[in-house]
Design a protein around this motif. Structure first.
Motif, PDB file in Angstrom:
ATOM      1  N   ASP A   1       0.829  -1.216   0.000  1.00 34.99           N
ATOM      2  CA  ASP A   1       0.000   0.000   0.000  1.00 34.99           C
ATOM      3  C   ASP A   1       0.858   1.259   0.000  1.00 34.99           C
ATOM      4  OD1 ASP A   1      -2.221  -1.567  -0.036  1.00 34.99           O
ATOM      5  OD2 ASP A   1      -2.575  -1.458   2.139  1.00 34.99           O
ATOM      6  N   ASP A   2       1.889   1.304   0.854  1.00 37.51           N
ATOM      7  CA  ASP A   2       2.693   2.512   0.918  1.00 37.51           C
ATOM      8  C   ASP A   2       3.480   2.724  -0.380  1.00 37.51           C
ATOM      9  OD1 ASP A   2       4.172   0.269   1.354  1.00 37.51           O
ATOM     10  OD2 ASP A   2       5.375   1.098   2.999  1.00 37.51           O
ATOM     11  N   THR A   3       3.862   1.626  -1.043  1.00 38.12           N
ATOM     12  CA  THR A   3       4.551   1.765  -2.329  1.00 38.12           C
ATOM     13  C   THR A   3       3.604   2.325  -3.378  1.00 38.12           C
ATOM     14  OG1 THR A   3       5.889  -0.169  -1.766  1.00 38.12           O
ATOM     15  CG2 THR A   3       5.930   0.568  -4.053  1.00 38.12           C
ATOM     16  N   ALA A   4       2.345   1.795  -3.378  1.00 38.39           N
ATOM     17  CA  ALA A   4       1.369   2.283  -4.347  1.00 38.39           C
ATOM     18  C   ALA A   4       1.088   3.775  -4.114  1.00 38.39           C
ATOM     19  CB  ALA A   4       0.084   1.472  -4.240  1.00 38.39           C
ATOM     20  N   ALA A   5       1.034   4.201  -2.820  1.00 35.66           N
ATOM     21  CA  ALA A   5       0.788   5.619  -2.528  1.00 35.66           C
ATOM     22  C   ALA A   5       1.943   6.472  -3.036  1.00 35.66           C
ATOM     23  CB  ALA A   5       0.591   5.811  -1.017  1.00 35.66           C
ATOM     24  N   THR A   6       3.151   6.015  -2.851  1.00 34.29           N
ATOM     25  CA  THR A   6       4.316   6.760  -3.341  1.00 34.29           C
ATOM     26  C   THR A   6       4.278   6.863  -4.856  1.00 34.29           C
ATOM     27  OG1 THR A   6       5.653   6.027  -1.460  1.00 34.29           O
ATOM     28  CG2 THR A   6       6.827   6.796  -3.423  1.00 34.29           C
ATOM     29  N   VAL A   7       3.908   5.781  -5.534  1.00 34.20           N
ATOM     30  CA  VAL A   7       3.833   5.791  -7.003  1.00 34.20           C
ATOM     31  C   VAL A   7       2.807   6.826  -7.467  1.00 34.20           C
ATOM     32  CG1 VAL A   7       3.069   4.438  -8.988  1.00 34.20           C
ATOM     33  CG2 VAL A   7       4.660   3.439  -7.317  1.00 34.20           C
ATOM     34  N   ARG A   8       1.651   6.841  -6.825  1.00 30.76           N
ATOM     35  CA  ARG A   8       0.625   7.806  -7.229  1.00 30.76           C
ATOM     36  C   ARG A   8       1.101   9.226  -6.978  1.00 30.76           C
ATOM     37  NH1 ARG A   8      -2.701   3.978  -4.723  1.00 30.76           N
ATOM     38  NH2 ARG A   8      -2.823   5.249  -2.824  1.00 30.76           N
TER      39      ARG A   8
END
Length: 858
Positions: A665-672
């Protein structure tokens, strides 16, 4: 007493008979006497044989001089006279047309007083023949030195002027005791016998016109033994041309090839004589520093005086009469020695083999020479065997030729298997069936003799290149043994480049070895874990991926080893391994094996993200490691613009719904967030608001990379209300503010075109920086210097129209500064040349304040 020489004409003295009997030598006595051929007392011929010519008498007279050593000059008792040196002097008949001198052998003894009781008398007894042939016939073919100590010599005057000739029907002149046996015994007891080689080499040179040899020893008997050793060892034809004198008081006055002297004479070779004489002082142990010694000299010395006469008699079968120099004599002497069973050295064999092809006068004897050499040196090298085989063929010995061809095959095969530098590339064995059978036998024999990995590899290669098929079971066994040895030593790459090259070639040529290697690898990898380093033993092109068809475990290890050698290929290797495994996603063990815990580069991650299938990794080979590895690459440092571009493309791929399952989840948030900020940087509506997006709390690494590499340019490209620029500048990180100011300065310096007004957005930012300068904003020293550079360029380098536009932008916010800028523009417009610094703006300060904005005293 100085020697008196009586010169006589042909008519003086008693008449001579017209000629000398064939096969005889004439005798001549020469001394100081009262009765002789001259008719008065003094040095003269006491008696001569009938037929002696005047020329012969002149020759003897010129050779007969004698001077005793000074300490012995007054010798008169028999004991004293016996100590005086004895001269045996030989002057051979000159070569070429007859000169009338003939061959002369002269024996001279010191006799002390003459009839008048004066010291200095000597007695010369000479033997003379008109030619060398007649001299040899009368002397029984013996060499002149062999008459040292002969009983024929006398030192007593003759009562009759006529002396009988010697030889002929009366038999040969009797020699002395100086034979080969006596010389051999003499040499065996000499402490300087090792210099015989040099002495013989010097004698060769002397006969060929080189320096004369001066030999000094304690007695003339010893000197005669040294001369005899040289004479016996020389080719008989040269020995008969060898002139010598066993004693001379002043040797440098002699012109013989060999000249003897004794220590009492104190012979010396002066600087002026060094080129004409070589001194061998056996009494004092002094010898020439360098005398070139030909190999034939070494061979003759090794044969020795005891055997050399037999060798010279055998050598007559091999000579053609044209021999002159040591190199000419070497081959026939070596061939004769080989025929007699005498061991030859390498240079001797080489000389014979080099000579044989051109020795057409030998005919079929060439094959006999080849047989003698072969039997004497059965371990000859390839080059020698080739020459022997040709000689056997040219001599018509088919059996020997076949034997030598077989030996040559064996030598070549052993040299190739041994990896000798001179080894030749095997050629197909296409000779007789016997030769092919012999090749197979040799191959089988060498299997047990060869105990190194490279030797076995080359043995297999030899069979392939020579088209020799050994027993299949034995070849298979050798292949498996070699493969096993290579695999057991797999602790790294093969250290021997030659072995690596041979094994590489063997893999490409031998299906048997390739199969053995693959079987061994497969068994080893399935039998024990932790053998992934095994493939590091082999170069990348030894076993190709295609060779491992049908062996997935080997293919996987091959790919891992290739990636270890070339880390840049790791991403490609991962995808290939997934194909081999028939699974969609990698697990953590595979990722760690390929990258050893090091995170992917942004480029590798981008490559993999585009190649891996969509959807969840669960149940498709993945174990959750993929999410961790994508998190690590997204959060790793971005070193440059190229990596940033790769990161943004990676984020674009990862943001797709079908790949959402790959990420935490935190990786996906950083990507966005990264994608959103990248989009804002491309089309920002307000610079100040854009700057605020990059402030507040710790920033992820991708955001810091965007800020550091792209924010400054995006701020300048975005619209900016002038009053917001100081606030924006104050809120930027130091490095971002620094880059922003430098880029603004660069744009301001470039905005000087006569027909292109300064862009509106640049004008907005410069207006804001002008307000920051004249306002209360406290800037770091470095940034104040950059702002000062920006304003200097704008006020003094822009066109007056653009400066007036700048005043218009400032007026709503600071009328006083706007008026000053406008006045500056008018003064510049009015100036005739260049620009003039405006007093109120020369230091970019508000009227009535200092540079930092503080009120000045009136």
């Amino acid at each position: 007493m100085a020697a008196q020489r009586v010169r006589r004409g042909a008519a003086d003295g008693p008449p001579m008979t017209p000629g000398q009997a064939a096969g005889t030598v004439a005798q001549l006595y020469y001394t100081s006497c009262e009765r002789g051929l001259s008719g008065f007392a003094g040095f003269q011929f006491n008696a001569v044989s009938p037929g002696v010519t005047t020329e012969a008498m002149h020759t003897v007279e010129s050779l007969a001089g004698y001077d005793p050593p000074r300490p012995l000059a007054e010798s008169e008792t028999p004991g004293q006279l016996a100590r005086c040196p004895v001269t045996l002097c030989f002057s051979p008949a000159p070569s070429g047309p007859a000169s009338g001198q003939g061959a002369t052998l002269l024996h001279v003894r010191y006799v002390g007083r003459d009839s008048a009781r004066r010291f200095g008398n000597y007695f010369a007894h000479a033997l003379h023949a008109p030619s060398a042939e007649e001299f040899a016939a009368a002397c029984g073919g013996r060499l002149a030195i062999e008459f040292w100590g002969s009983g024929v010599w006398t030192a007593t005057e003759s009562a009759h002027p006529r002396l009988p000739p010697l030889g002929g029907d009366a038999g040969p002149v009797p020699p002395g005791p100086l034979d080969a046996r006596a010389v051999g015994e003499f040499l065996a007891g000499q402490r300087h016998a090792e210099h015989l080689e040099q002495l013989l080499a010097a004698a060769f040179q002397a006969v060929e016109g080189g320096p004369s040899v001066v030999l000094v020893d304690r007695t003339t008997d010893r000197i005669a033994h040294w001369f005899a050793a040289v004479s016996f060892l020389l080719p008989p034809a040269l020995a008969r041309r060898l002139s010598f004198s066993t004693y001379m008081l002043r040797p440098t006055r002699g012109r013989h090839h060999l000249i003897g002297s004794v220590p009492e004479a104190r012979p010396e070779i002066g600087p002026d004589d060094e080129d004409a004489f070589l001194l061998f002082d056996f009494a004092a142990g002094r010898f020439p520093e360098t005398v070139p010694v030909h190999h034939v000299v070494r061979l003759l010395t090794r044969i020795g005086v005891g055997s050399v006469r037999s060798v010279w008699s055998w050598a007559a079968e091999y000579t053609d009469g044209a021999e002159r120099h040591p190199g000419d004599w070497h081959p026939p002497v070596a061939a004769a020695a080989a025929a007699g069973g005498i061991a030859l050295a390498g240079p001797d064999v080489d000389a014979v083999l080099h000579w044989l092809p051109g020795a057409t006068h030998l005919g079929s004897t060439r094959a006999l020479v080849a047989r003698d050499l072969w039997r004497g040196r059965p371990a000859s090298g390839e080059t020698q065997l080739e020459a022997l085989a040709r000689a056997a063929r040219d001599g018509g010995d088919a059996i020997l030729h076949s034997e030598l061809v077989g030996a040559l095959l064996q030598a070549r095969m052993r040299a190739y298997v041994r990896g000798a530098p001179t080894a030749t590339t095997p050629r197909p064995v296409i000779g007789s069936p016997e030769l092919l059978s012999r090749a197979v036998e040799l191959w089988v024999t060498l299997v047990d003799e060869t105990d190194t990995a490279r030797g076995r590899a080359r043995l297999l290669l030899w069979g392939i290149d020579a088209e020799v098929a050994p027993p299949d079971a034995l070849r298979t066994r050798v292949c498996h043994e070699l493969a096993g040895e290579l695999l057991r030593s797999a602790t790294g790459s093969m250290p021997d480049p030659a072995l690596r090259a041979d094994v590489k070639r063997l893999v490409s040529l031998s299906a048997h070895f390739r199969a053995a290697l693959l079987e061994g690898l497969d068994a080893l990898l399935h039998g024990r874990a932790g053998q992934s380093a095994l493939f590091a033993q082999f170069p990348a092109d030894l076993l190709t991926f295609a060779d491992l068809e049908g062996r997935p475990l080997l293919q996987e290890h091959h790919l891992l080893a290739a990636a270890d050698r070339d880390p840049a290929s790791s991403a490609r290797a991962l995808l290939s391994i997934l194909t081999v495994r028939t699974q969609d996603f990698p697990d953590g063990d595979l990722l760690r094996a390929l990258w050893r815990g090091t995170p992917w580069t942004h480029r590798e991650a981008l490559h993999l993200a585009g190649a891996l299938p969509s959807g969840s990794p669960e149940g498709r080979g993945g174990d959750g490691a993929l999410a961790e590895w994508f998190e690590r690459v997204v959060s790793r440092e971005v070193p440059d613009e190229a990596a940033l571009r790769a990161l943004l493309r990676l984020c674009a791929l990862l943001a797709a719904p079908e790949r959402r399952a790959w990420l935490r989840d935190d990786t996906a948030a950083t990507v966005r967030r990264v994608l959103d900020l990248a989009a804002r940087l491309e089309d920002a509506e307000d610079a100040a608001r854009l700057a605020r997006e990059f402030t507040g709390g710790p920033l992820p690494e991708p955001v810091r990379a965007l800020r550091g590499m792209r924010l400054a340019g995006a701020l300048i490209a975005a619209p900016a209300e002038p009053p917001t620029v100081p606030e924006m500048l104050n809120g930027l990180a130091f490095d971002t503010a620094d880059r922003y100011l430098r880029e603004v300065r660069q744009l301001v310096l470039g905005a000087r075109g006569a027909h292109h007004p300064v862009p509106e957005r640049l004008l907005q930012h410069v207006s804001g920086l002008t307000l920051a300068w004249y306002g209360t904003l406290a800037l770091p020293a470095g940034h104040r210097a950059l702002v000062e550079d920006v304003l200097a360029a704008a006020f003094h380098r822009w066109r007056a129209d653009d400066t007036e536009r700048l005043a218009d932008r400032l007026r709503p916010y600071d009328a006083a500064v706007a008026d000053a800028v406008a006045e500056h523009a008018r003064e510049r417009r009015a100036a005739k040349k260049g620009w003039r610094r405006l007093t109120g703006l020369s230091r970019f300060s508000r009227p009535g304040t200092d540079r930092e904005g503080r009120a000045r005293d009136e």
